[in-house]
Enzyme design. Sequence first.
Site, short mmCIF file in Angstrom:
data_model
loop_
_atom_site.label_atom_id
_atom_site.label_comp_id
_atom_site.label_asym_id
_atom_site.label_seq_id
_atom_site.Cartn_x
_atom_site.Cartn_y
_atom_site.Cartn_z
N ASN A 12 3.45 -5.58 -0.53
CA ASN A 12 2.02 -5.81 -0.80
C ASN A 12 1.89 -6.18 -2.28
OD1 ASN A 12 -0.71 -5.68 -1.24
ND2 ASN A 12 -0.88 -3.45 -0.97
N LYS A 14 -0.58 -7.25 -3.88
CA LYS A 14 -1.90 -7.00 -4.49
C LYS A 14 -2.34 -8.22 -5.30
CE LYS A 14 -0.80 -2.13 -4.33
NZ LYS A 14 -1.15 -0.78 -4.74
N HIS A 101 -6.64 -1.05 3.21
CA HIS A 101 -5.92 -0.48 2.07
C HIS A 101 -6.88 0.40 1.26
CE1 HIS A 101 -3.77 -0.04 -1.68
NE2 HIS A 101 -2.68 -0.34 -1.01
N GLU A 103 -7.36 0.73 -1.79
CA GLU A 103 -8.07 0.05 -2.88
C GLU A 103 -9.29 -0.68 -2.35
OE1 GLU A 103 -4.55 -1.93 -4.28
OE2 GLU A 103 -3.80 -0.01 -5.03
N GLU A 174 -0.47 5.92 3.59
CA GLU A 174 -0.38 5.75 2.14
C GLU A 174 -1.28 6.78 1.46
OE1 GLU A 174 1.04 1.53 1.01
OE2 GLU A 174 -1.12 1.57 1.01
N GLY A 180 1.01 3.91 -6.71
CA GLY A 180 1.10 3.52 -8.11
C GLY A 180 1.25 4.68 -9.08
N SER A 217 4.48 4.42 -4.12
CA SER A 217 5.57 4.56 -5.09
C SER A 217 6.97 4.46 -4.48
CB SER A 217 5.42 5.88 -5.87
OG SER A 217 4.23 5.84 -6.63
P1 PGA Z 1 2.88 1.15 -4.81
O1 PGA Z 1 1.69 0.64 -3.86
O2 PGA Z 1 4.17 0.92 -4.07
O3 PGA Z 1 2.76 0.30 -6.04
O4 PGA Z 1 2.63 2.60 -5.06
C1 PGA Z 1 1.76 0.78 -2.47
C2 PGA Z 1 0.52 0.19 -1.85
O5 PGA Z 1 -0.56 0.35 -2.42
O6 PGA Z 1 0.59 -0.46 -0.78
#
Ligand code: PGA
Length: 254
Positions: A12, A14, A101, A103, A174, A180, A217
């Site tokens: 992903n 982003k 997601h 976010e 998640e 992150g 992460s």
């Molecule tokens: P990350 O994000 O691996 O940077 O923690 C995962 C995600 O949000 O899909």
Amino acid sequence: MMTKNNRIVVGNWKMYLTYNQAQEWLDNHFNDLVALASETDNEIALCPSFDALPSFCKGFADSRIAVGAQDCSRNASGAYTGETSARSIMELGCTYSIVGHSERRTYNRETSEIVAQKAHMAFYADITPIVCIGETHEERDAGNTQKVLESQLTPVISMLNVNDITKPFCIAYEPVWAIGSGRTATIEQLNETFGIIASALKNTPSSSSIRLLYGGSVNGTSAPELAKTSMLSGFLVGKASTDFQELKKIVLSI
Ligand code: PGA
């Protein structure tokens, strides 16, 4: 639920890379990525931002690398400024679309009902949705993880039942606190959560073809340990998936 065989790593991206940076990534790593895919039975999918989808879909058309979108509209077509339909995503050549997601749930106020509508549009367009769910740190601390996950799944479950959807799809667990942050869930937490998800979905028509992914992460260092989770079918990887060497380590570790 699907078994350990044939796991998947979904990147992903982003909004990390601009259009030019994504094309440069493709130029630099296309051959290595295709070679990596031939070394493993695991599936690799990349989800760059929308602007990069046409060139990625074209580039990977004859390869084992799949391409996915990071979202799709909850509507089929019409006056929805700024939206992209699941049908368009399918016509471009995408296989997957991430929906819900955290976010987007946070910054775009997407409710679980909206997320279920998006997943429905994806199914309808022959796109495999990757439905993201997960609790916040506060919700986990308050002992509400199960309640939160079940309430995020409820509209998805009714959508599957009402429309008698038997197609395969992915649920990505998640936890918001792991995204992150450099902190990952433990295998015990994953076993527990996957159990909750599997039992919530067990009476849906598609229950035998659901893949359970973990995201938050995941990187080349954390992946090998997390991959020991028996119900895990793959990873949804954010930041680390934009670094080819990290991506390679993850793909080879599961
Ligand atoms: P990350 O994000 O691996 O940077 O923690 C995962 C995600 O949000 O899909």
